[in-house]
Write an enzyme that holds these catalytic residues in place. Structure first.
Site, mmCIF file in Angstrom:
data_model
loop_
_atom_site.group_PDB
_atom_site.id
_atom_site.type_symbol
_atom_site.label_atom_id
_atom_site.label_comp_id
_atom_site.label_asym_id
_atom_site.label_seq_id
_atom_site.Cartn_x
_atom_site.Cartn_y
_atom_site.Cartn_z
ATOM 1 C CE LYS A 252 0.195 3.415 4.817
ATOM 2 N NZ LYS A 252 -0.051 3.539 6.219
ATOM 3 C CD GLU B 293 -3.665 -2.850 7.309
ATOM 4 O OE1 GLU B 293 -2.543 -3.035 6.864
ATOM 5 O OE2 GLU B 293 -4.321 -1.826 7.075
ATOM 6 C CB SER C 73 4.957 -1.777 12.075
ATOM 7 O OG SER C 73 4.460 -0.478 12.310
ATOM 8 C CD GLU D 283 -3.105 5.265 6.805
ATOM 9 O OE1 GLU D 283 -3.059 5.330 5.567
ATOM 10 O OE2 GLU D 283 -2.155 4.854 7.496
ATOM 11 C CG HIS E 104 -5.965 1.585 5.095
ATOM 12 N ND1 HIS E 104 -5.580 2.501 6.038
ATOM 13 C CD2 HIS E 104 -4.891 0.780 4.889
ATOM 14 C CE1 HIS E 104 -4.318 2.275 6.384
ATOM 15 N NE2 HIS E 104 -3.881 1.232 5.700
ATOM 16 N N GLY F 296 2.141 2.074 10.812
ATOM 17 C CA GLY F 296 3.086 3.193 10.691
ATOM 18 C C GLY F 296 3.730 3.603 11.996
ATOM 19 N N GLY G 288 2.658 -1.161 4.349
ATOM 20 C CA GLY G 288 2.636 0.253 3.998
ATOM 21 C C GLY G 288 4.040 0.768 3.750
ATOM 22 N N GLY G 289 4.629 1.406 4.756
ATOM 23 C CA GLY G 289 5.933 2.068 4.615
ATOM 24 C C GLY G 289 7.000 1.214 3.946
ATOM 25 C CG ASN H 253 -1.708 1.236 1.428
ATOM 26 O OD1 ASN H 253 -1.821 2.041 0.500
ATOM 27 N ND2 ASN H 253 -2.286 1.415 2.607
HETATM 28 C C1 PEP Z 1 -0.919 -0.036 5.924
HETATM 29 O O1 PEP Z 1 -0.912 1.092 5.468
HETATM 30 O O2 PEP Z 1 -1.833 -0.806 5.627
HETATM 31 C C2 PEP Z 1 0.171 -0.432 6.808
HETATM 32 C C3 PEP Z 1 0.115 -1.605 7.376
HETATM 33 O O3 PEP Z 1 1.183 0.478 6.998
HETATM 34 P P1 PEP Z 1 2.602 0.187 7.689
HETATM 35 O O4 PEP Z 1 3.143 -1.089 7.112
HETATM 36 O O5 PEP Z 1 3.440 1.368 7.343
HETATM 37 O O6 PEP Z 1 2.353 0.038 9.162
#
Ligand code: PEP
Length: 249
Positions: free
Chosen positions: A10, A166, A210, A98, A96, A172, A231-232, A8
């Site tokens: 983002k 999640e 994460s 967010e 999600h 994050g 994500g990151g 993802n």
């Molecule tokens: C996400 O955006 O779904 C996510 C899990 O982000 P991160 O891996 O950065 O925690």
């Protein structure tokens, strides 16, 4: 393929950086010694055509980060699931945390989006997860049950839907749930889904929060974990590739 790793991205990237990142991953998939798991990249909507141009004809799939519940119409700034499918996307993330937080999305609106995604021929990646306060108050199981029951459409089956667990507090932040907690929530999701949707055999339940190269192996080997939503760490080809390679074979 038993596992799925979804990146993802983002609200990050430019056409040039997106093409370069996708091309780097494809080169690694092509040169992999063993067949890699399923890989899907979810760029920001305007970058989807650039990423699709690079991934065309490769095993790397592309997904949207959100879609509207309607096919078309007066919905400024939104993205049609039918358009995503026509462009060549195979997946779309819905619900999600967010989006639930930033755009007031509810279980009902997430369910409507997932329904529209299925109708368009896309595989929805439906996200659920508790906040830190909910976990501290011992409400995790109740929240997960409410979200699974409220966000997953009746038409979902183990073959056409992916669920991502999640924990909001792990996204994050560098914090991850323990493998015992992940296993417990994934088992609960499998039970709830199985009871309402004709069984959970083969259902991909991803963990997200994460995930990085350093913890991926342990998380991906946890009971009922069939992949990760990243994500990151998906913005770095080396790191993302190490996560892909951490899937049990
Ligand atoms: C996400 O955006 O779904 C996510 C899990 O982000 P991160 O891996 O950065 O925690």
């Amino acid at each position: 393929m038993s596992h799925l790793i979804a990146g993802n991205w983002k609200m990050n990237g430019t056409p040039a950086s997106a093409e370069a990142l996708a091309a780097e991953l494809i080169a690694r998939v092509r040169n992999a010694k063993a067949p890699p798991p399923g890989v899907v990249l979810c760029p920001p909507a305007p970058l989807i055509p650039a990423v699709l141009a690079v991934t065309k004809g490769t095993p790397v799939a592309v997904g949207g980060q959100d879609c509207h519940a309607k096919e078309k119409g007066a919905h400024t700034g939104d993205v049609s699931p039918v358009l995503l499918a026509e462009l060549g996307c195979r997946f779309v993330i819905v619900g999600h945390s967010e989006r639930r937080a930033d755009h007031g999305e509810t279980d009902a609106s997430v369910k409507a989006k997932a329904e529209a995604a299925l109708k368009a021929g896309l595989t929805p990646i439906i996200c659920v997860g508790e906040t830190e306060g909910e976990r501290e108050r011992g409400e995790t199981a109740r929240v997960i049950a409410r979200q699974v029951e409220g966000s997953i459409p009746q038409a979902s089956t183990a073959a056409n839907t992916v669920i991502a667990y999640e924990p909001v507090w792990a996204i994050g932040t560098g914090k991850t749930a323990t493998t015992a907690d992940i296993a417990a929530v994934h088992a609960q999701i499998a039970d709830l889904f199985g009871a309402g949707h004709g069984g959970a055999s083969g259902l991909k339940i991803l963990y997200g929060g994460s995930v990085k190269a350093a913890n991926a192996k342990e998380i991906l080997a946890t009971a009922n974990v069939r992949g990760a939503l990243v994500g990151g760490a998906s913005l770095d080809a080396d790191e993302f590739w190490k996560i892909i390679e951490s899937c049990p074979r």
